[in-house]
Write an enzyme that holds these catalytic residues in place. Structure first.
Site, PDB file in Angstrom:
ATOM      1  N   ASN A   1     -40.715   8.406  29.132  1.00 24.10           N
ATOM      2  CA  ASN A   1     -41.401   9.669  28.841  1.00 24.10           C
ATOM      3  C   ASN A   1     -41.218  10.685  29.951  1.00 24.10           C
ATOM      4  O   ASN A   1     -41.062  11.890  29.690  1.00 24.10           O
ATOM      5  CB  ASN A   1     -42.893   9.414  28.608  1.00 24.10           C
ATOM      6  CG  ASN A   1     -43.177   8.769  27.266  1.00 24.10           C
ATOM      7  OD1 ASN A   1     -42.476   9.026  26.289  1.00 24.10           O
ATOM      8  ND2 ASN A   1     -44.189   7.919  27.207  1.00 24.10           N
TER       9      ASN A   1
ATOM     10  N   ASP B   1     -40.504   8.637  21.695  1.00 32.99           N
ATOM     11  CA  ASP B   1     -40.637   8.387  20.262  1.00 32.99           C
ATOM     12  C   ASP B   1     -39.356   7.790  19.690  1.00 32.99           C
ATOM     13  O   ASP B   1     -39.398   6.892  18.836  1.00 32.99           O
ATOM     14  CB  ASP B   1     -40.967   9.685  19.526  1.00 32.99           C
ATOM     15  CG  ASP B   1     -42.388  10.165  19.804  1.00 32.99           C
ATOM     16  OD1 ASP B   1     -43.166   9.397  20.399  1.00 32.99           O
ATOM     17  OD2 ASP B   1     -42.712  11.307  19.413  1.00 32.99           O
TER      18      ASP B   1
ATOM     19  N   ASP C   1     -44.006  -5.732  24.683  1.00 29.36           N
ATOM     20  CA  ASP C   1     -44.303  -4.508  25.428  1.00 29.36           C
ATOM     21  C   ASP C   1     -43.012  -4.001  26.060  1.00 29.36           C
ATOM     22  O   ASP C   1     -42.269  -4.770  26.694  1.00 29.36           O
ATOM     23  CB  ASP C   1     -45.357  -4.763  26.506  1.00 29.36           C
ATOM     24  CG  ASP C   1     -45.884  -3.464  27.095  1.00 29.36           C
ATOM     25  OD1 ASP C   1     -46.821  -2.901  26.520  1.00 29.36           O
ATOM     26  OD2 ASP C   1     -45.331  -3.010  28.120  1.00 29.36           O
TER      27      ASP C   1
ATOM     28  N   GLU D   1     -46.765   1.632  23.685  1.00 28.29           N
ATOM     29  CA  GLU D   1     -45.485   0.924  23.596  1.00 28.29           C
ATOM     30  C   GLU D   1     -45.678  -0.554  23.298  1.00 28.29           C
ATOM     31  O   GLU D   1     -44.760  -1.362  23.478  1.00 28.29           O
ATOM     32  CB  GLU D   1     -44.693   1.092  24.901  1.00 28.29           C
ATOM     33  CG  GLU D   1     -45.264   0.398  26.115  1.00 28.29           C
ATOM     34  CD  GLU D   1     -46.325   1.215  26.862  1.00 28.29           C
ATOM     35  OE1 GLU D   1     -46.538   0.926  28.042  1.00 28.29           O
ATOM     36  OE2 GLU D   1     -46.902   2.135  26.260  1.00 28.29           O
TER      37      GLU D   1
END
Length: 341
Positions: A201, A210, A193, A236
């Site tokens: 973000n 991305d 993770d 993620e």
């Protein structure tokens, strides 16, 4: 030469093969100089007493007027031309159909009569159409197979990273767990993770997020073998199973991945991305869901323990394993736990 012209020439070569073996049709193949390159037995038996006629001019055996000769010399591609030729000895008439083929011309004919001429013409066109139909069918089947292969790949892949998606990963994991258990082999699972991914973000937008996921996915692919399977479970969260791998070797792989992620700079030279990793080894009592849950619990311990770390088996054992892996990776003797150089 266009693709259409190439396909038509292929069809004509299929027609050539058919008429060269005919015992009724007169077949002559001319080279680009207008000389006979080959002729079938039906033509040679009637005009040359079965002798070979290669290199001869067809006008030694047949008469043609100048207008027809010019027409033959300028035969357009993909357009058959009908020629009325006469035998040089007795003047018997023959109807030939001429087709342009690679490096020359194909002449197919019979003794001139209304019924037979129509048969010759129809047979020529039908042979070409059938050949095209078969080839088009092959092309359509090939295109369909490619489309089905692409659809299957899309159905089992994550659209962003190209890794396996959750559904396909769980199907494969279920299969591998059964195989490993039946053969008394080892299997380990890494749950990965990305730390503080929401900040990525928020600061760089979804395009930045991305870019991070794609870079991490590429790194993950490079650190596992072809027999292993990395996947994106969602968001993620990434995962990979490692075949024929025990807990110790899996921890080393996980540490290599953790350090590799920390070295990535996919969105900005000064922005460092880190990851937490949980490592679990398949136990006798495990099924895919319980193995995944244990790895997820270990990942949670890595998160609550400070992030940017590997936790395996128990929180007490993980730091020692991670420290050992870091020592092996930091010097001039960086070792691959899979035994690769």
């Amino acid at each position: 030469m266009s693709q259409t012209e190439s396909l038509d020439l292929d069809a004509l070569w299929a027609l050539r093969q058919h008429v060269m073996e005919s015992g009724r049709l007169l077949t002559i193949e001319l080279d680009d100089r207008g000389l006979i390159r080959d002729a079938n037995m039906a033509f040679r038996s009637r005009f040359a007493g079965f002798d070979r006629v290669s290199g001869e001019s067809p006008w030694r055996f047949l008469r043609i007027d100048e207008e027809a000769r010019d027409l033959l010399a300028n035969l357009p591609p993909r357009t058959p031309v009908a020629l009325m030729l006469r035998e040089t000895e007795d003047g018997e008439a023959y109807c030939f159909h001429a087709y342009r083929i690679a490096g020359g011309t194909l002449l197919i004919g019979e003794i001139a009569s209304g019924v037979e001429n129509e048969i010759v013409e129809r047979m020529g066109h039908l042979a070409i159409q059938m050949s095209r139909l078969v080839r088009d069918l092959h092309k359509a089947n090939h295109a369909l197979a490619q489309a089905n292969g692409l659809n299957e790949k899309l159905a089992r892949s994550d659209s962003l990273t190209g890794l396996a998606n959750r559904r396909y990963f769980m199907e494969r994991l279920d299969t591998e767990v059964r195989h490993v258990r039946s053969r008394r082999r080892k299997l380990a699972l890494l749950m990965i993770d990305l730390d503080h991914f929401k900040r990525v973000n928020d600061q760089f937008g979804h395009a930045g997020g991305d870019a991070v996921l794609v870079a991490v996915a590429d790194l993950l692919r490079s650190q596992v073998r072809a027999a292993d399977l990395p996947a994106r479970l969602g968001g993620e969260e990434l995962v990979a199973y490692l075949l024929e791998t025990g807990l110790s070797a899996a921890c080393e792989v996980a540490e290599r991945i953790r350090l590799g992620i920390a070295e990535l700079r996919p969105i900005a030279p000064d922005y460092r991305v880190t990851a937490s990793i949980g490592v679990a080894e398949l136990r006798d009592e495990d099924d895919p869901e319980s193995l995944l849950k244990r790895a997820d619990d270990l990942l949670y311990q890595a998160k609550t323990g400070g992030r940017d770390r590997v936790v395996a088996a128990s929180p007490e054992r993980a730091p020692a394993r991670a420290e050992l892996a870091t020592q092996r990776l930091s010097g001039n003797h960086r070792r691959d736990p899979y035994g690769r150089v």
